[in-house]
Design an enzyme around this catalytic site. Structure first.
Site, PDB file in Angstrom:
ATOM      1  N   ARG A 146       0.720  -1.197  -0.136  1.00  0.00           N
ATOM      2  CA  ARG A 146      -0.277  -0.268  -0.013  1.00  0.00           C
ATOM      3  C   ARG A 146       0.848   1.091  -0.291  1.00  0.00           C
ATOM      4  NH1 ARG A 146      -3.342  -2.949   3.989  1.00  0.00           N
ATOM      5  NH2 ARG A 146      -4.792  -3.879   2.332  1.00  0.00           N
TER       6      ARG A 146
ATOM      7  N   HIS B  86      -0.164   4.554  -2.114  1.00  0.00           N
ATOM      8  CA  HIS B  86      -0.309   5.616  -1.558  1.00  0.00           C
ATOM      9  C   HIS B  86       1.020   6.958  -1.580  1.00  0.00           C
ATOM     10  CE1 HIS B  86      -3.111   4.583   2.513  1.00  0.00           C
ATOM     11  NE2 HIS B  86      -3.115   4.043   1.457  1.00  0.00           N
ATOM     12  N   ASP B  87       2.299   6.432  -2.201  1.00  0.00           N
ATOM     13  CA  ASP B  87       2.915   7.535  -2.770  1.00  0.00           C
ATOM     14  C   ASP B  87       2.647   8.095  -3.873  1.00  0.00           C
ATOM     15  OD1 ASP B  87       5.229   8.915  -3.116  1.00  0.00           O
ATOM     16  OD2 ASP B  87       6.417   7.463  -4.224  1.00  0.00           O
TER      17      ASP B  87
ATOM     18  N   GLY C  40       2.429  12.061  -7.394  1.00  0.00           N
ATOM     19  CA  GLY C  40       2.905  10.838  -8.506  1.00  0.00           C
ATOM     20  C   GLY C  40       3.802  10.224  -7.751  1.00  0.00           C
TER      21      GLY C  40
ATOM     22  N   ASP D 291       7.026   9.393  -6.515  1.00  0.00           N
ATOM     23  CA  ASP D 291       8.049  10.227  -6.429  1.00  0.00           C
ATOM     24  C   ASP D 291       9.066  10.268  -5.075  1.00  0.00           C
ATOM     25  OD1 ASP D 291       6.627  11.941  -5.023  1.00  0.00           O
ATOM     26  OD2 ASP D 291       7.617  13.571  -5.953  1.00  0.00           O
TER      27      ASP D 291
ATOM     28  N   SER E 119       7.633  10.677  -2.341  1.00  0.00           N
ATOM     29  CA  SER E 119       7.607  11.966  -0.750  1.00  0.00           C
ATOM     30  C   SER E 119       6.713  10.664   0.293  1.00  0.00           C
ATOM     31  CB  SER E 119       6.394  12.391  -1.834  1.00  0.00           C
ATOM     32  OG  SER E 119       6.041  12.185  -2.467  1.00  0.00           O
TER      33      SER E 119
ATOM     34  N   ASN F  15      -1.932   7.537   6.370  1.00  0.00           N
ATOM     35  CA  ASN F  15      -0.568   7.413   6.115  1.00  0.00           C
ATOM     36  C   ASN F  15       0.108   6.754   7.245  1.00  0.00           C
ATOM     37  OD1 ASN F  15      -0.422   7.640   3.253  1.00  0.00           O
ATOM     38  ND2 ASN F  15       0.055   9.696   3.667  1.00  0.00           N
TER      39      ASN F  15
ATOM     40  N   THR G 288      -6.958  -8.204  -0.666  1.00  0.00           N
ATOM     41  CA  THR G 288      -7.024  -9.578   0.034  1.00  0.00           C
ATOM     42  C   THR G 288      -6.134  -9.766   1.048  1.00  0.00           C
ATOM     43  OG1 THR G 288      -7.399 -11.335  -1.211  1.00  0.00           O
ATOM     44  CG2 THR G 288      -5.699 -10.264  -2.249  1.00  0.00           C
TER      45      THR G 288
END
Length: 331
Positions: free
Chosen positions: A69, A73-74, A79, A81, A83, A100, A199
């Site tokens: 994940r 989430h990045d 994008g 990157d 971050s 997060n 899943t």
């Protein structure tokens, strides 16, 4: 002659404008990515990542889900990157946003980065590490594997506010889900496929408790959830419970498989965003297909969609940097 000369000048200017547009438009940046980007600069890069992941997940298999994940989430904020890995002295980075806070395994990313820096300093980006780790985490828990495109650079900005604006909440309806995916160049099918990552892993009760106790603000339950499943969840999650963890795939949350679609088809998806897949003809059809055929195409589809997701807003070439440490920008 004058007309022909003017036409030639205008045509040349048009060509230059198109070329400039292609260079500056981040939508084309992914064309610089390729499988085997580090073949010459760090030939053991992917083997090093895989080795760390196999060692880690043999001891702590529950880290697989949050590591997968982490890549999602990045990519959905600024994008792909890297971050999401940055720390903030004022707790205002992406990783500080509430959605997060459940991500775990940052120390594993640091371990991978240290091993790569020892083998080939300053070569492999943290953004690429996230993409490789997501693939290897999936494969290690009996899921699919795929060829990962690499060549990303790391970003220098991480904003909690941007995470709030861009990450999809578990309460998202189908309209919001589709719009968010399409804004990033992903299709409705990609939405149905990538949702299958649910899943594996666990979730806190507060992410879905409204479905159990106060769906419309009147103390009711979500009519789109199987009543028997609601009864089981209520035994684990009491009103206001902010600490208890519940398995996304009851009894089989450590193995990557197609069970998610069977659960969603039976109205036992944990989140509203899972149940929402039954509210669109295309996503519903995909759910029903995988549930009926034991995930006949899911593994192949997942690899394809992960590659597409890994191209979102990438920094390549002279953009970005190769961080020495994934948690902070270079000085």
């Amino acid at each position: 002659m004058a007309t022909r000369k003017l036409f030639s000048v205008l045509f040349l200017q048009l060509i230059m404008f198109v070329v400039l547009l292609l260079v500056l438009n981040p939508a084309y940046a992914h064309e610089s990515l390729k499988v085997g980007f580090y073949e010459k600069s760090c030939p053991e890069a992917e083997a090093i990542v895989k080795k760390v992941m196999v060692e880690t997940l043999s001891k702590a298999p529950t880290l697989a889900a949050p590591l997968i994940r982490m890549h999602f989430h990045d990519c959905f904020v600024r994008g792909c990157d890297g971050s999401v890995l940055l720390r903030s002295s004022t707790n205002q980075a992406e990783k500080d946003f509430v959605s997060n806070l459940n991500l775990r395994g940052f120390q594993i990313i640091d371990r991978v980065k240290s091993a790569l820096e020892k083998a080939c300093p300053g070569v492999v980006s943290c953004a690429d590490i996230l993409a490789l780790v997501a693939r290897d985490a999936t494969a290690t828990i009996k899921g699919p594997s795929w060829e990962v495109e690499t060549g990303r650079k790391d970003g220098r900005v991480s904003s909690e506010i941007e995470a709030h604006e861009n990450l999809l909440p578990p309460t998202a309806n189908i309209t919001r889900l589709i719009r968010s995916f399409q804004e990033r160049g992903l299709s409705i099918k990609d939405l149905a496929v990538l949702s299958g990552a649910h899943t594996v892993g666990t979730s806190h009760c507060y992410s879905f408790n409204d479905r159990l106790y106060n769906f419309t603000g009147k103390g009711d339950t979500d009519p789109n959830m199987d009543p028997n499943y609601i009864k089981r969840l209520k035994k684990k999650c009491k009103p206001g419970d902010n600490t208890t963890l519940v398995e996304m795939n009851p009894g089989n949350f450590k193995t990557f498989d197609e069970d998610y679609y069977t659960l969603v088809a039976k109205r036992r998806g944990l989140f509203q965003s899972d149940a929402a897949l039954l509210d669109n003809a295309e996503t519903k059809s995909y759910v029903k297909l995988q549930a009926a055929t034991g995930g006949s195409t899911f593994f192949d589809d997942f690899g394809v969609s992960m590659v597409k997701m890994g191209r979102i807003g990438v920094l390549t070439g002279k953009a970005g940097e190769i961080r020495k440490q994934c948690s902070k920008v270079n000085k």
